[in-house]
Motif scaffolding. Sequence first.
Motif, PDB file in Angstrom:
ATOM      1  N   TRP A 237      -2.457   6.457  -7.473  1.00  0.00           N
ATOM      2  CA  TRP A 237      -2.878   6.489  -6.074  1.00  0.00           C
ATOM      3  C   TRP A 237      -1.677   6.172  -5.183  1.00  0.00           C
ATOM      4  O   TRP A 237      -1.021   5.134  -5.370  1.00  0.00           O
ATOM      5  N   SER A 239      -0.676   4.904  -1.587  1.00  0.00           N
ATOM      6  CA  SER A 239      -1.283   4.253  -0.434  1.00  0.00           C
ATOM      7  C   SER A 239      -0.215   3.437   0.292  1.00  0.00           C
ATOM      8  O   SER A 239       0.636   2.799  -0.343  1.00  0.00           O
ATOM      9  N   VAL A 265      -4.701  10.553  -6.065  1.00  0.00           N
ATOM     10  CA  VAL A 265      -5.455  10.042  -4.920  1.00  0.00           C
ATOM     11  C   VAL A 265      -4.495   9.754  -3.773  1.00  0.00           C
ATOM     12  O   VAL A 265      -3.467   9.092  -3.954  1.00  0.00           O
ATOM     13  N   ARG A 487      -2.573   1.736  -8.069  1.00  0.00           N
ATOM     14  CA  ARG A 487      -2.462   2.058  -6.642  1.00  0.00           C
ATOM     15  C   ARG A 487      -1.377   1.196  -6.002  1.00  0.00           C
ATOM     16  O   ARG A 487      -1.469  -0.027  -5.983  1.00  0.00           O
TER      17      ARG A 487
END
Length: 863
Positions: A237, A239, A265, A487
């Motif tokens: 992920w 982010s 993601v 993440r």
Amino acid sequence: MLVTYKHKTITFFKLLVCNLIFFAGNAYGQNRNQLTPDPKAVVQSGNARFTVLTDQLVRLQWGQSASYDNRASLVVVNRKLPVPAFSTRTENEWFYLKTRKIELAYKINSGVFDSTNLKIRFLNADTVSWKPGQKQKFNLKGTARTLDGQDGEMNLYSNQKLQLEDGILSRDGWFFLDDSQSLRLDHSDWPWVTAPGTPKLDWYFMAYGDDYKSALLDFSKIAGQVPMLPRYVFGYWWSRYWSYSDNELRELVQNLKRFDVPTDVLVIDMDWHTKGWTGYTWNKNLFPDPANFLKWTKDNHLKTTLNLHPADGIQPTEERYHDFAAYIKADSAQKKVIPFEVSNKTFMRGLFDIVLRPIEKAGVDFWWLDWQQWTNDNKIPRLSNTWWLNYTFFTDKAMHSQNRPLLYHRWGGLGNHRYQIGFSGDTFMSWESLAYEPYFTSTASNVLYSYWSHDIGGHILKGNEKGVEPELYTRWLQYGGFSPIMRTHSTKNAAIKKEIWNFAPEYATAQHDAIRLRYALVPYIYTMSRKTFETGIGLCRPMYYDYAKQPEAYSYKEEYMFGDNMLIRPVTTPSKDGFAAVKVWLPKGNDWYEWSTGTLLKGGQVLERSFSINEYPVYVKAGSVIPMYNDQIQNLDNNPNNLILGIFPGGSGNFQVYEDNGNNKNYENQFAETNIVSRIDGNEQIVNIAPAVGRYQGIAERKKIKIKLFGTQPPLKVSVNGKPLQFNPDNQDGSWNYDGGNLCLNILLPEQSCKVARQLRITYNEAPGMLTTAGLVEKFKRLSMITAVLKNSDNGNDGIYIPKNLGIAEETNRLLSYHPMNFANYIENFERCYKLIPEEIQLLKQVSEQERKNLIKLLPPVQ
């Protein structure tokens, strides 16, 4: 024909709706048929009522029969379980209920349960007994709502240690839940929170001794299973709290591809919308055409989640303000803020149907719900906003999406394991925070909260730090590869840059390898997530689940099991002279293969081990079979038609590879499993790959399989189903080759139907032994490091002279790959040369005496 077509359409729609309701009800406590126990499980003595749920779990109620409440509570959502064998009797004014594991005694007509009239003992351990009012002494803890402000165990804002909630498991050997005053769910189409029941007491008691896994399984039977995550969730992920624009995100993704960083993601923080913390209208200055932006994410196999802070309600400036006001029958003419109210069913329906559904339909896959405002609801003071937001967002998704429901939020309390991924919050960037997260994550499995997602690398700079500390971030990312969700994230600070291209090559390489290893292990991880669904046992779980009787299982808190077959001991301190030292406890009962060094170690000991920046302390149970993907995979949208079976040294093993569609809701009964068994028989290793059993939508009918036998010598011969395979160093299907650097035999099977059984026979010159598992892989690595230092020495050396024995030993791994049939001769020559390297280094004039000492220290000892 038209009538028939309409009839079929209506029937299909009804089936679809029924399927959605069944899915939501079966998994999340909305099916009232689950709530009333089988009458055969219930016995009564006056106002005392006992329901035998499992052979070690019983419900205890006291009150008038008419007041017994079988609605779901926020925690307990299922009571209709197979009735275990049990017996009852009366003796000397006492009523006894006995199962295979527990015996309950209640004094007849003695009134409300208390310590004088009720007792339960665990038959499998004389030391485990319980009476009402008894307190636990050794609870193994659960989790906490957030890690905001944490610097390890300490919170820098409050200057207090983090206190974890009690969990289901305790060394006392029993669990007690008082559900008497818990809020309940009604029986409406979308079950909603309502008042608690009227019985005076509604308790649950479970005795399990030190069989922790059985306790988690039994708790999941009454509190609901941990639902399967979509497969893509186990990828990487990206982010960052940053005011990203459409252009910036496209450039970011292009750079990730350029650096061969697979990504699944894309997390977009709150600047996607207008108006501060709470907003539902796209910021057109950053995203001028949201629909086309979301189409681009889909085209690039990226799943998108947007941040929400719903506390400020619906502002008059929102695009859908008037539609929402009309839905809830509010006066929109005055253009006042419509306050947020999580317990108001009409408000929440409107939030989903009017405000959020159009954004979802445009291409947003799930929501990142970031609630950090007031604790409880204003209308129902005992209702946790976090808990109910988890419930409403998740169940709405379950009822309105054809894909698996998914939510990314904070822990709200017991029962929240049904709502999957936890966002742990804003930690400080420190070694202390990194050191605490492994314990925090694995311990959450004690309340079935198996999928914490941390801000890998930390969120906030600590003290006078000016930016990301490369070694700390790299070690954190390596840990992230062995955590539930991988993440990266950080606060809005231009100095915090976690993109791989911002790091020096030694760190960037290690980071790339960590992400690639994560993707390689997804078949193993995904199989373990199925086990979590079926058993309640988390992917990352404390050591005492498997080794309850070994004291070290409770004291080595940074260690944890990653699935059934891997032990992880994260690196949580900075390196010294290029190597990080860790103390690792290896449980007795089996041997452990230290993957990065190629060393097979005995269980039942504590060791000091050291690791360079591109190594990590991963210990694989001897003989394990680990399914993997190859290094070509870029996303997890589909099951690829190739599979690697990693087989580790030290004995026999087996594994059942699980596969399903990856994102639909039919996983409970639509999946396939492939059983692999590896065994040693004298100087032969036999690997049996059984035909795949089962089907699912999108199943690959044919697969290429590659067998990687780690820590082994080259074979005399290899055959598949009786047909011999030949050596070919060019990775040709239907052949074998040898990776000398990792002492790994690679067998490449041609693409074939998954329904065909395959048996491999690998014949060696002698039975597998210690030669290839005694750290030879690590010696090869260290020799390459020494050679690189000498070639880059700036002390007047021309950079081309390498001592003879060092050169021969350092290149041995390559010769093993080229000519594996000469394995014995090359290894004999290697050992002879290796012993002479320290003397050669001492004679070098182009480096200083201190440098010579440092180089000699790099050499692992001769064994």
